[in-house]
Design a protein around this motif. Structure first.
Motif, PDB file in Angstrom:
ATOM      1  N   LYS A   1     -10.264  11.822   1.230  1.00 49.60           N
ATOM      2  CA  LYS A   1     -11.046  11.736   2.564  1.00 49.60           C
ATOM      3  C   LYS A   1     -10.007  11.037   3.305  1.00 49.60           C
ATOM      4  N   ALA A   2      -9.599  10.337   4.748  1.00 53.66           N
ATOM      5  CA  ALA A   2      -8.649   9.934   5.240  1.00 53.66           C
ATOM      6  C   ALA A   2      -8.659   8.097   4.852  1.00 53.66           C
ATOM      7  N   ARG A   3      -7.630   7.800   4.612  1.00 57.22           N
ATOM      8  CA  ARG A   3      -6.974   6.318   4.372  1.00 57.22           C
ATOM      9  C   ARG A   3      -6.388   6.055   5.610  1.00 57.22           C
ATOM     10  N   ALA A   4      -6.917   5.075   5.892  1.00 53.44           N
ATOM     11  CA  ALA A   4      -5.897   4.541   7.500  1.00 53.44           C
ATOM     12  C   ALA A   4      -5.146   4.519   7.153  1.00 53.44           C
ATOM     13  N   GLY A   5      -3.828   5.055   8.263  1.00 50.14           N
ATOM     14  CA  GLY A   5      -1.980   4.282   8.035  1.00 50.14           C
ATOM     15  C   GLY A   5      -1.714   5.245   7.004  1.00 50.14           C
ATOM     16  N   ARG A   6      -2.286   5.804   6.076  1.00 53.09           N
ATOM     17  CA  ARG A   6      -1.297   6.138   4.776  1.00 53.09           C
ATOM     18  C   ARG A   6      -1.513   7.526   5.351  1.00 53.09           C
ATOM     19  N   TYR A   7      -2.697   8.520   5.301  1.00 52.76           N
ATOM     20  CA  TYR A   7      -2.468   9.708   4.855  1.00 52.76           C
ATOM     21  C   TYR A   7      -4.151   9.779   5.277  1.00 52.76           C
ATOM     22  N   ALA A   8      -4.100  11.585   5.860  1.00 54.11           N
ATOM     23  CA  ALA A   8      -5.246  12.370   6.730  1.00 54.11           C
ATOM     24  C   ALA A   8      -6.351  13.081   5.417  1.00 54.11           C
ATOM     25  N   ALA A   9      -7.233  12.651   6.059  1.00 51.16           N
ATOM     26  CA  ALA A   9      -8.317  13.689   5.428  1.00 51.16           C
ATOM     27  C   ALA A   9      -7.644  15.619   5.349  1.00 51.16           C
ATOM     28  N   GLY A  10      -8.408  15.714   4.211  1.00 57.14           N
ATOM     29  CA  GLY A  10      -7.545  17.247   4.434  1.00 57.14           C
ATOM     30  C   GLY A  10      -7.492  18.265   3.386  1.00 57.14           C
ATOM     31  N   ILE A  11      -7.076  19.343   2.688  1.00 57.06           N
ATOM     32  CA  ILE A  11      -6.353  19.756   1.865  1.00 57.06           C
ATOM     33  C   ILE A  11      -5.506  19.128   1.225  1.00 57.06           C
ATOM     34  N   TYR A  12      -5.156  17.983  -0.260  1.00 51.34           N
ATOM     35  CA  TYR A  12      -4.056  18.161  -0.752  1.00 51.34           C
ATOM     36  C   TYR A  12      -3.836  18.709  -1.718  1.00 51.34           C
ATOM     37  N   HIS A  13      -2.807  19.009  -2.215  1.00 50.51           N
ATOM     38  CA  HIS A  13      -2.804  19.639  -3.792  1.00 50.51           C
ATOM     39  C   HIS A  13      -2.527  18.587  -4.553  1.00 50.51           C
ATOM     40  N   ILE A  14      -2.997  18.301  -5.343  1.00 51.28           N
ATOM     41  CA  ILE A  14      -2.605  17.050  -5.792  1.00 51.28           C
ATOM     42  C   ILE A  14      -2.146  17.258  -7.766  1.00 51.28           C
ATOM     43  N   ARG A  15      -1.455  16.160  -7.645  1.00 49.61           N
ATOM     44  CA  ARG A  15       0.080  16.334  -9.199  1.00 49.61           C
ATOM     45  C   ARG A  15      -0.804  15.147  -9.512  1.00 49.61           C
ATOM     46  N   ARG A  16      -0.652  15.245 -10.888  1.00 47.13           N
ATOM     47  CA  ARG A  16      -0.873  13.795 -11.783  1.00 47.13           C
ATOM     48  C   ARG A  16       0.566  13.244 -12.237  1.00 47.13           C
ATOM     49  N   VAL A  17       1.586  12.239 -11.715  1.00 44.89           N
ATOM     50  CA  VAL A  17       2.549  12.258 -12.030  1.00 44.89           C
ATOM     51  C   VAL A  17       3.143  10.996 -12.341  1.00 44.89           C
ATOM     52  N   TRP A  18       3.578  10.094 -13.278  1.00 48.57           N
ATOM     53  CA  TRP A  18       4.265   9.401 -14.847  1.00 48.57           C
ATOM     54  C   TRP A  18       5.188   8.629 -13.229  1.00 48.57           C
ATOM     55  N   SER A  19       5.450   7.233 -12.653  1.00 48.83           N
ATOM     56  CA  SER A  19       5.706   6.159 -12.134  1.00 48.83           C
ATOM     57  C   SER A  19       6.748   5.714 -12.966  1.00 48.83           C
ATOM     58  N   ASP A  20       7.713   5.386 -13.273  1.00 49.09           N
ATOM     59  CA  ASP A  20       8.815   4.276 -14.243  1.00 49.09           C
ATOM     60  C   ASP A  20       8.567   3.447 -14.506  1.00 49.09           C
ATOM     61  N   ALA A  21       8.472   3.361 -12.308  1.00 47.14           N
ATOM     62  CA  ALA A  21       9.081   1.937 -11.320  1.00 47.14           C
ATOM     63  C   ALA A  21       7.354   1.205 -12.163  1.00 47.14           C
ATOM     64  N   ASP A  22       6.259   1.531 -11.084  1.00 51.31           N
ATOM     65  CA  ASP A  22       4.496   1.486 -11.651  1.00 51.31           C
ATOM     66  C   ASP A  22       4.517   1.360 -13.353  1.00 51.31           C
ATOM     67  N   GLU A  23       5.249   1.761 -13.660  1.00 57.58           N
ATOM     68  CA  GLU A  23       4.492   2.130 -15.149  1.00 57.58           C
ATOM     69  C   GLU A  23       3.077   2.634 -15.277  1.00 57.58           C
ATOM     70  N   LYS A  24       2.514   3.534 -14.482  1.00 57.68           N
ATOM     71  CA  LYS A  24       1.466   3.991 -14.665  1.00 57.68           C
ATOM     72  C   LYS A  24       1.264   5.805 -13.641  1.00 57.68           C
ATOM     73  N   PHE A  25       0.038   6.744 -14.194  1.00 56.67           N
ATOM     74  CA  PHE A  25       0.610   7.601 -13.252  1.00 56.67           C
ATOM     75  C   PHE A  25      -0.186   7.384 -11.938  1.00 56.67           C
ATOM     76  N   LEU A  26       0.478   8.340 -11.270  1.00 56.65           N
ATOM     77  CA  LEU A  26       0.450   8.565  -9.763  1.00 56.65           C
ATOM     78  C   LEU A  26      -0.438   9.831  -9.865  1.00 56.65           C
ATOM     79  N   LEU A  27      -1.234   9.899  -8.580  1.00 52.36           N
ATOM     80  CA  LEU A  27      -1.559  11.063  -8.287  1.00 52.36           C
ATOM     81  C   LEU A  27      -0.737  11.407  -6.421  1.00 52.36           C
ATOM     82  N   TRP A  28      -0.175  12.312  -6.850  1.00 48.64           N
ATOM     83  CA  TRP A  28       1.143  13.253  -5.573  1.00 48.64           C
ATOM     84  C   TRP A  28       0.215  14.052  -4.474  1.00 48.64           C
ATOM     85  N   GLY A  29       0.197  13.571  -3.795  1.00 46.20           N
ATOM     86  CA  GLY A  29      -0.576  15.157  -2.570  1.00 46.20           C
ATOM     87  C   GLY A  29       0.186  15.662  -1.893  1.00 46.20           C
TER      88      GLY A  29
END
Length: 167
Positions: free
Chosen positions: A110-138
């Motif tokens: 789904k679209a998130r206003a001001g962040r990204y458009a709706a559509g098909i994304y290739h999503i990977r789960r990636v560890w973020s050392d800065a945030d100390e948690k997993f993030l979904l990169w699309g």
């Protein structure tokens, strides 16, 4: 004074009005305290501090909202104390977040206003050392290619996983 009107000389059961009222009053007095205790079993009894009364009210509001909205199983309540001494109480019920993430792959987002458009994304789960948690990169699919820059996708914005090749 009671006058015995029984033919057996008072050997049968006979009550005066005074005896009847005394028995009725005793039975009522025994029944009401038990009913009052049963009715207030969930409500803490006084004396409670003001803080304890507020917490008891929040618990009761969460129960009431849970009964009013049975499709929303999560009840949450919090009291915030402001710097000037005032306070705010929030009580809400909500549904658990649906997170269809099921491993790396292509997802409808789904679209998130001001962040990204709706559509098909290739999503990977990636560890973020800065945030100390997993993030979904699309990475957005465009003309058969994954384009950069990658976006951090909120798990709540995933609609469904696309099986097969989404390009």
């Amino acid at each position: 004074m009671q006058i015995d009107h029984n033919a057996d000389g008072g050997l049968s059961a006979s009550f005066s009005r005074r005896n009847l009222l005394q028995i009725a009053a005793a039975g009522t007095a025994a029944a009401f305290p038990a009913a009052a205790v049963a009715a207030t079993a969930e409500i803490p009894q006084l004396p409670l501090t003001d803080e304890e009364q507020v917490e008891a009210c929040i618990v009761q509001l969460k129960k009431i909202l849970g009964r009013m909205h049975p499709d929303f199983p999560i009840a949450d309540g919090v009291r915030m104390i402001h710097g000037d001494g005032g306070s705010t109480v929030f009580v809400s019920v909500k549904k658990p977040l649906g997170n269809p993430f099921d491993g790396d792959g292509d997802y409808e987002v789904k679209a998130r206003a001001g962040r990204y458009a709706a559509g098909i994304y290739h999503i990977r789960r990636v560890w973020s050392d800065a945030d100390e948690k997993f993030l979904l990169w699309g990475a957005y699919h465009w003309d058969g290619f994954l384009i950069a820059p990658r976006e951090i996708i909120a798990p709540a914005d995933l609609v469904r996983k696309i099986e097969g090749n989404a390009t």
